[in-house]
Design an enzyme around this catalytic site. Structure first.
Site, PDB file in Angstrom:
ATOM      1  N   GLY A  22     -11.155  15.705  -1.738  1.00 22.63           N
ATOM      2  CA  GLY A  22     -10.561  15.125  -0.541  1.00 22.63           C
ATOM      3  C   GLY A  22     -10.032  13.737  -0.817  1.00 22.63           C
ATOM      4  CB  CYS A  23      -9.541  10.837   1.423  1.00 27.70           C
ATOM      5  SG  CYS A  23      -8.932   9.145   1.371  1.00 27.70           S
ATOM      6  CG  PHE A  24      -7.599   9.164  -4.151  1.00 31.13           C
ATOM      7  CD1 PHE A  24      -7.297   8.259  -3.143  1.00 31.13           C
ATOM      8  CD2 PHE A  24      -6.569   9.527  -5.010  1.00 31.13           C
ATOM      9  CE1 PHE A  24      -6.031   7.719  -2.994  1.00 31.13           C
ATOM     10  CE2 PHE A  24      -5.286   8.993  -4.873  1.00 31.13           C
ATOM     11  CZ  PHE A  24      -5.026   8.089  -3.856  1.00 31.13           C
TER      12      PHE A  24
END
Length: 182
Positions: A22-24
């Site tokens: 997901g969002c890094f």
């Protein structure tokens, strides 16, 4: 600010692990927070798994490049094992949602392990099997693929939550209190 085609210099004896969850921003932040004093040399955010050279954040977010937002971990294998990194991976995100983490949707938010050697592939498949059986009820959709070209994300994404402590963090990024894998 463009991206670079190669990861930073790796210290002698260090190894790489690459995961997408997901969002890094949150992935990088959690790995740093948990492993900073346990053998993690560096954690970089970037893009992997796509077919466009030198992708930008905007291009990756369009879903047209095929890249995942990912985290490159550089670690000391004498202090921290690949197995530990992957068990943490399966505790810190939801690997059962295809192309989604929390409210973030799109192929760039997929769950993936990008292995750098046949030994890493073997460990990734074993940890995934055990996490699927013992923690996630057979619902894991995580990709396990060879690590190909890595592209560093733009500078403003590196250490984002350290620089912006109240910045966006995906609500699916937290440590689950599962029992140890057998």
């Amino acid at each position: 600010m463009g991206t670079v085609a190669n990861p930073p210099t790796i210290p002698e004896g260090a190894e790489r692990a690459t995961v997408a969850a997901g969002c890094f921003w949150g992935v990088e932040h959690l790995y740093r927070k948990h492993f900073a004093d346990k053998g993690l040399y560096d954690a970089r955010v970037g893009y992997i798994g796509g077919d466009t050279a030198n992708p930008s954040y905007r291009a990756v977010c369009s879903g047209n490049t095929g890249h995942a937002e990912a985290t490159l971990l550089i670690y000391d294998p004498t202090r921290l094992s690949y197995t530990q990194l992957l068990e943490f991976f399966y505790r810190m995100h939801d690997p059962t949602t295809l192309n989604q983490q929390g409210p973030d949707r799109g192929t760039q938010y997929r769950s993936g392990i990008f292995y750098h050697s046949p030994e890493q592939e073997k460990i990734a498949r074993d940890v995934t099997r055990r996490a699927n059986e013992q923690w996630w009820g057979g619902r894991i959709v995580t990709e396990i693929l060879p690590a190909k070209q890595w592209w560093d994300a733009e500078d403003y994404h590196q250490l984002y939550l350290t620089k912006n402590p109240h910045g966006y963090e995906c609500p699916s990024h937290f440590l689950r209190s599962f029992p140890d894998l057998k």
